[in-house]
Design an enzyme around this catalytic site. Structure first.
Site, mmCIF file in Angstrom:
data_model
loop_
_atom_site.group_PDB
_atom_site.id
_atom_site.type_symbol
_atom_site.label_atom_id
_atom_site.label_comp_id
_atom_site.label_asym_id
_atom_site.label_seq_id
_atom_site.Cartn_x
_atom_site.Cartn_y
_atom_site.Cartn_z
ATOM 1 N N LYS A 231 1.002 -1.373 0.117
ATOM 2 C CA LYS A 231 -0.049 -0.074 0.046
ATOM 3 C C LYS A 231 0.890 1.280 0.074
ATOM 4 O O LYS A 231 1.938 1.189 0.186
ATOM 5 C CB LYS A 231 -1.110 -0.057 1.185
ATOM 6 C CG LYS A 231 -2.094 -1.029 0.973
ATOM 7 C CD LYS A 231 -3.040 -0.662 2.091
ATOM 8 C CE LYS A 231 -4.373 -1.686 2.031
ATOM 9 N NZ LYS A 231 -5.202 -1.668 3.161
ATOM 10 N N ARG A 265 -3.789 -10.341 5.435
ATOM 11 C CA ARG A 265 -4.224 -10.092 4.138
ATOM 12 C C ARG A 265 -3.229 -9.556 3.076
ATOM 13 O O ARG A 265 -2.602 -8.306 3.346
ATOM 14 C CB ARG A 265 -5.626 -9.286 4.085
ATOM 15 C CG ARG A 265 -6.263 -9.150 2.658
ATOM 16 C CD ARG A 265 -7.518 -8.240 2.782
ATOM 17 N NE ARG A 265 -8.409 -8.239 1.654
ATOM 18 C CZ ARG A 265 -8.108 -7.650 0.459
ATOM 19 N NH1 ARG A 265 -7.105 -6.498 0.575
ATOM 20 N NH2 ARG A 265 -8.727 -7.601 -0.572
#
Length: 285
Positions: A231, A265
């Site tokens: 991210k 995740r």
């Protein structure tokens, strides 16, 4: 504190009658049935591609496969409910048939999509909006009696990064979950997993402040899921490209595990599984 967190927690999820033990941290693999997810290597466009990718994830040690058909990256295009269902259902059915022991979560904030996905073979609902974008979601989860991952987010994927602001991001996330958990418990929902929502309606500083204080969420005695994988909180902090963010992902995953995370995740399953194994050995042995 980290040691107690690892040794004392006893968490199982009831996935359609199958009890899944996540006392030891587990890895959830990301499978995107979208043309525009932010990390292009996570995208698949056909059932065969999805099955091949799912098989690789399973072989690498993923306990869960999270299937999504609506990109939640900042500014992502909206997708109709019908198109989301049409993308998801055939893939979920195929994975469920080919790998019946694999636990599938469906990444959606729409109650109808969630229900049709569960009926197609998914086991868990993963809702980035925690019911805020569909007022029928909570009652749907309660009726289906499946585990529910709820994430903290403000706004929608289209506007969440416009100008996120908090007086104290950690306390506000804590209060948010406190209210949501109460509402779900009143409906009879017990299998709840909390996702702090790193990268969703948060600045770079908000993300790291929230991670710094993430152990606050252990108060709820519910499983915690984290999603840092490649991210912008990594790429912006290090001034690197998404393709180069695996090492940063592993550093943040390690930090989260030490603070009590139960599920990672990720896009890169093998590396996350290795991270879990080493941190678990460090804490338990």
């Amino acid at each position: 504190m980290a040691k107690d967190t690892f040794l004392n927690r006893k968490h199982t999820l009831n996935c359609k009658g199958k009890l899944i033990d996540i006392s030891k941290p587990s890895v959830m693999a990301i499978l995107n049935i979208t043309p525009d997810s932010f990390y292009n290597k996570s995208r698949v466009s056909t059932i065969d591609e999805a099955l091949n990718t799912a098989e690789k994830f399973i072989e690498a040690g993923a306990k869960f496969i999270d299937v999504g058909a609506y990109s939640s990256r900042p500014g992502a295009a909206d997708v109709s409910e019908t198109e989301e269902i049409d993308r998801l259902v055939p893939v979920i059915q195929a994975i469920n048939q080919a790998f019946p022991e694999t636990i599938i979560s469906v990444d959606t904030f729409r109650a109808k999509v969630a229900e049709q996905s569960i009926n197609a073979g998914a086991h868990i609902i993963n809702d980035i909006a925690a019911g805020n974008l569909d007022d029928k979601m909570f009652e749907t989860v309660a009726r289906l009696q499946v585990p529910y991952i709820m994430m903290h987010m403000k706004g929608t994927p289209q506007n969440m990064q416009d100008s996120p602001s908090y007086k104290n991001v950690s306390k506000e996330v804590f209060s948010y979950f406190s209210e949501k958990i109460k509402s779900l418990n009143q409906l009879g929902v017990k299998d709840i997993i909390l996702d702090p929502g790193f990268g969703f309606a948060k600045t770079l500083d908000h993300n790291y402040e929230l991670l710094k204080n993430m152990q606050m969420l252990n108060f709820f005695e519910l499983p915690l899921l984290v999603g840092f994988s490649r991210k912008s909180m990594i790429t912006k902090a290090l001034n690197i490209k998404t393709e180069d963010a695996l090492n940063g992902t592993t550093v943040l995953n390690t930090t989260a595990l030490l603070k009590g995370a139960h599920i990672l995740r990720v896009h890169d399953v093998k590396e996350a599984v290795e991270c879990v194994e080493l941190v678990d050995r460090l804490i338990v042995h």
